[in-house]
Design an enzyme around this catalytic site. Structure first.
Site, PDB file in Angstrom:
ATOM      1  N   ASP A  21       0.685  -1.016   0.297  1.00  0.00           N
ATOM      2  CA  ASP A  21       0.003  -0.088   0.033  1.00  0.00           C
ATOM      3  C   ASP A  21       0.792   1.060   0.251  1.00  0.00           C
ATOM      4  O   ASP A  21       2.200   0.423   0.359  1.00  0.00           O
ATOM      5  CB  ASP A  21      -0.983   0.200   1.367  1.00  0.00           C
ATOM      6  CG  ASP A  21      -1.160   1.152   1.814  1.00  0.00           C
ATOM      7  OD1 ASP A  21      -2.414   1.577   0.444  1.00  0.00           O
ATOM      8  OD2 ASP A  21      -1.771   2.050   2.419  1.00  0.00           O
ATOM      9  N   ASP A  81      -0.815   5.331   1.447  1.00  0.00           N
ATOM     10  CA  ASP A  81      -0.548   5.948   1.835  1.00  0.00           C
ATOM     11  C   ASP A  81      -0.513   5.190   3.484  1.00  0.00           C
ATOM     12  O   ASP A  81      -1.664   4.580   3.298  1.00  0.00           O
ATOM     13  CB  ASP A  81      -2.275   6.610   1.709  1.00  0.00           C
ATOM     14  CG  ASP A  81      -2.146   7.684   0.499  1.00  0.00           C
ATOM     15  OD1 ASP A  81      -0.858   8.602   0.610  1.00  0.00           O
ATOM     16  OD2 ASP A  81      -2.443   7.566  -0.432  1.00  0.00           O
TER      17      ASP A  81
END
Length: 216
Positions: free
Chosen positions: A11, A13
């Site tokens: 991922d 953020d």
């Protein structure tokens, strides 16, 4: 503690890049415009595509309005990089992964991902699954399954790095083990949990697999 993997799915953020300052700025504006409590909205925004969060918060709202607001938000977040910084340890982590199989799987679109990774001084992985490339947002597993397929590995051979409830749920639904990064992740029972990427060490093994060591 350690885990072994053949590929990592990352991922962005909250995992590689700390963009909370920007995310919270624009979601507070949106929440106020909808008459919603910004603090309650901020509890559910992380990990999903914006329009999916809007649909969850206002289920009777027309999809077209959510998509329009999502475009507005993406435009502003892509140009507002004030406060976007790497998660501690992210630069060394990405350098250690450079020659190993890995992919970025993010709810950001390509432009936003490039802007934030650039602002944080991090290299863009060659394999990327961004918002434009999936039909369903996390917690749907589509993005992680697509990332694994593009890298050429079975889901069980992949380890996901995530910070949010939606992302951890997506990794689990994909049949993958999950490493939780940061304070948001700890409440959702990932397979391993660390404060940040400074607590992760990657060891490349002779058979082409990697061993992930966790400290702290």
């Amino acid at each position: 503690m350690s885990l072994t993997a053949r590929a990592l799915l990352l991922d962005m953020d909250g995992t590689l890049v700390n963009s909370d300052a920007v995310v919270e700025r624009y979601w507070r504006i949106w929440a106020a415009e909808q008459g919603l409590d910004p603090e309650q909205v901020l509890k559910v925004v992380h990990g999903r595509q914006g329009h999916a969060t809007m649909a969850a918060l206002l289920p009777d709202r027309p999809v077209e309005r959510n998509l329009a607001d999502n475009r507005w938000m993406l435009e502003r977040e892509t140009t507002d990089l004030d406060g976007v910084v790497p998660v501690p340890g992210a630069a060394a982590f990405m350098a250690a992964l450079a020659a190993l199989p890995h992919a970025l799987v993010t709810s950001a679109d390509e432009a936003l991902a490039r802007a934030r990774m650039g602002a944080a001084g991090l290299p863009m992985p060659e394999v990327r699954v961004t918002a434009e490339r999936v039909g369903a947002s996390k917690p749907d597993p589509e993005g992680f399954l697509k990332g694994a397929a593009e890298l050429g590995f079975a889901p069980a051979d992949c380890v996901v790095f995530e910070d949010s409830e939606a992302g951890i749920a997506a990794g689990r639904a994909a049949g993958m083990r999950v490493v939780g990064i940061g304070p948001r992740a700890g409440a959702h029972a990932p397979d391993a949990h660390v404060r940040d990427l400074e607590q992760v060490r990657i060891e490349a093994l002779p058979d082409g697999t990697m061993r992930l060591h966790f400290s702290g």
